[in-house]
Design a protein around this motif. Structure first.
Motif: not given
Length: 230
Positions: A56-82
């Motif tokens: 996200l404009n150079g920001e690392n989405g993994f930082e949010l993903l680490k937080s999201a891992a503790a949530e009860s919702f599900q996550t779908i990654i949208i990325t050009a980097n497999r």
């Protein structure tokens, strides 16, 4: 159903939004273009599904993903980097969609979400602990049991360490792999860490874990999971 889209490119965010509305009936969509705004949204609202771009404009989405891992919702990654997407599965994401987004591939991800596809939980390798603004990753395989603590939970590891988690047992049950079972209203245990099951008489039962820690076992769960092995 509430959906959060975290994507810094407006055209891509609009594409995800349009497809989500097409395949998710009556969904309410919120779009965040920065990690800071996304963190605020997750704190303020309860979401069912997160679409996350890892860059996200150079920001690392993994930082949010680490937080999201503790949530009860599900996550779908949208990325050009497999390569990054494959690493993301360690955090229990449901699926990833490559850019540019192909509608049929997007539809498949939504079908997995709607059908309760649970493989994302089995792939989860870390549980996120947030304490005093610091994110700590606890390996799933190191967790022995989890104890209710009011509206929170105490995570206990095989190394006799304990950490306070800001989610209750009910929410943690939804995100942990199937090897974790709720054996009592106050306890979740990792089945592979069970050493012995005790029947004390008078309808009272307990479990001894590999660390020799003993936790209560409800009569209902004893009959469902352990009566044949006693």
């Amino acid at each position: 159903m509430k959906v959060l889209i975290v994507e810094d490119v407006t055209l891509v965010a609009d594409r995800i939004s349009d497809l989500a509305k097409k395949y998710l009936d009556n969904c309410i969509i919120k779009v965040s273009h920065t990690l800071e705004d996304a963190r605020y949204c997750i704190t303020e609202e309860i979401y069912d599904l997160l679409f996350l771009d890892l860059n996200l404009n150079g920001e690392n989405g993994f930082e949010l993903l680490k937080s999201a891992a503790a949530e009860s919702f599900q996550t779908i990654i949208i990325t050009a980097n497999r390569e990054k997407a494959s690493i993301a599965f360690d955090f229990g994401v449901l699926d990833f969609i490559s850019k540019p987004i192909v509608e049929e591939r997007f539809k498949l991800s939504i079908e997995r979400f709607l059908n309760g596809h649970s493989s994302h939980r089995e792939q989860l390798k870390y549980l996120t602990i947030k304490s005093k603004g610091v994110i700590r990753l606890i390996k799933i395989q190191e967790i022995e049991f989890i104890k209710a603590s009011g509206n929170y939970s105490e995570i206990h590891t095989i190394e006799n360490q304990s950490f306070l988690h800001d989610k209750n047992l009910e929410k943690l049950t939804k995100i942990l792999p199937d090897s974790f079972i709720r054996i009592h209203r106050s306890y979740i245990v990792n089945k592979v860490k069970i050493n012995k099951v005790f029947k004390h008489g008078g309808g009272k039962y307990s479990i001894e874990l590999m660390s020799k820690e003993k936790v209560s076992l409800s009569r209902t769960m004893y009959k469902e999971f352990f009566s044949d092995s006693s």
